[in-house]
Design a protein around this motif. Structure first.
Motif, PDB file in Angstrom:
ATOM      1  N   ARG A  47       0.831  -1.209   0.000  1.00 54.72           N
ATOM      2  CA  ARG A  47       0.000   0.000   0.000  1.00 54.72           C
ATOM      3  C   ARG A  47       0.864   1.257   0.000  1.00 54.72           C
ATOM      4  O   ARG A  47       0.548   2.242  -0.672  1.00 54.72           O
ATOM      5  N   PHE A  48       1.960   1.217   0.762  1.00 54.54           N
ATOM      6  CA  PHE A  48       2.865   2.365   0.785  1.00 54.54           C
ATOM      7  C   PHE A  48       3.461   2.617  -0.603  1.00 54.54           C
ATOM      8  O   PHE A  48       3.557   3.772  -1.043  1.00 54.54           O
ATOM      9  N   ILE A  51       0.889   4.319  -2.971  1.00 53.17           N
ATOM     10  CA  ILE A  51       0.695   5.741  -2.672  1.00 53.17           C
ATOM     11  C   ILE A  51       1.956   6.537  -2.997  1.00 53.17           C
ATOM     12  O   ILE A  51       1.895   7.636  -3.566  1.00 53.17           O
ATOM     13  N   TYR A  52       3.116   5.965  -2.672  1.00 51.43           N
ATOM     14  CA  TYR A  52       4.373   6.673  -2.936  1.00 51.43           C
ATOM     15  C   TYR A  52       4.614   6.846  -4.432  1.00 51.43           C
ATOM     16  O   TYR A  52       5.158   7.868  -4.865  1.00 51.43           O
ATOM     17  N   ILE A  54       2.450   7.434  -6.711  1.00 50.16           N
ATOM     18  CA  ILE A  54       1.666   8.588  -7.175  1.00 50.16           C
ATOM     19  C   ILE A  54       2.381   9.894  -6.828  1.00 50.16           C
ATOM     20  O   ILE A  54       2.523  10.793  -7.671  1.00 50.16           O
ATOM     21  N   PHE A  55       2.843   9.996  -5.573  1.00 48.29           N
ATOM     22  CA  PHE A  55       3.580  11.202  -5.178  1.00 48.29           C
ATOM     23  C   PHE A  55       4.876  11.339  -5.972  1.00 48.29           C
ATOM     24  O   PHE A  55       5.251  12.444  -6.390  1.00 48.29           O
ATOM     25  N   LEU A 119       4.620   9.957   5.125  1.00 48.58           N
ATOM     26  CA  LEU A 119       4.387   8.610   4.611  1.00 48.58           C
ATOM     27  C   LEU A 119       5.253   7.557   5.296  1.00 48.58           C
ATOM     28  O   LEU A 119       4.777   6.465   5.609  1.00 48.58           O
TER      29      LEU A 119
END
Length: 200
Positions: A47-48, A51-52, A54-55, A119
């Protein structure tokens, strides 16, 4: 050709040694720890990473535009700089020396705050929760994984060998299969005369 074989051998060696986790999972001392690693990798870290990513793509494209880099190599270089920023290895002079130094530094600070502080600490917190959850039910999960391994080993045996008496760890009672369980005195670790059969 030899270079490709070397790369394949490197990855297969890693996968081969990773398979050792399958053999240490049945043990009470290492089984729960292996389960924790598995859950952290495929739940928290996965999951990290989503999300990472995308950033990382967003900030990389922002720096790519600010530094007016051209082509695919310029975008890859921007991704590399952002990834090094995650590890704390960033060159501040690189951002100050651009055409828009103030905006670049502001974006860099924002990136560090969001990624490194927010994060990464969120990932650590999720891993802590996973550790606590697995620790609560470590014994049950260990027994479950041990039973799965026994089932996998049983499925790998042919039916003729599976029916041999010394390979059977169950008894048939009125068409139902029951595991053979030996009750042990917890204080002395001696087997008790009366054997009990638990339903599979």
């Amino acid at each position: 050709m030899q270079q490709h074989e070397t790369l394949i051998l490197a990855f297969t060696s890693l996968i081969g040694w990773s398979y050792m986790f399958f053999f240490i999972m049945p043990f009470r001392f290492t089984g729960p720890f292996v389960i924790m690693i598995y859950k952290m990798l495929f739940n928290d870290v996965l999951r990290f990473c989503i999300i990472y990513t995308i950033f990382l793509a967003g900030f990389s494209q922002s720096f790519f535009i600010l530094f007016n880099e051209n082509g695919f190599q310029g975008y890859i270089s921007s991704i590399k700089q952002c990834f090094l920023g995650l590890l704390g290895d960033f060159d501040l002079d690189y951002y100050i020396g651009g055409q828009y130094p103030l905006t670049s530094v502001i974006l860099l600070v924002l990136y560090i705050v969001v990624i490194t502080i927010l994060l990464l600490n969120l990932l650590i917190a999720m891993m802590g929760d996973t550790y606590a959850d697995v620790k609560k039910s470590a014994k049950k999960l260990w027994h479950l994984e041990r039973a799965r391994i026994a089932l996998d080993l049983e499925n790998g045996i042919s039916k003729s060998k599976r029916g041999l008496s010394f390979n059977k760890y169950w008894v048939d009672v009125q068409g139902e299969r029951y595991l053979q369980v030996e009750q042990v005195n917890n204080d002395l670790n001696y087997p008790i005369d009366n054997e009990t059969n638990d339903d599979e």
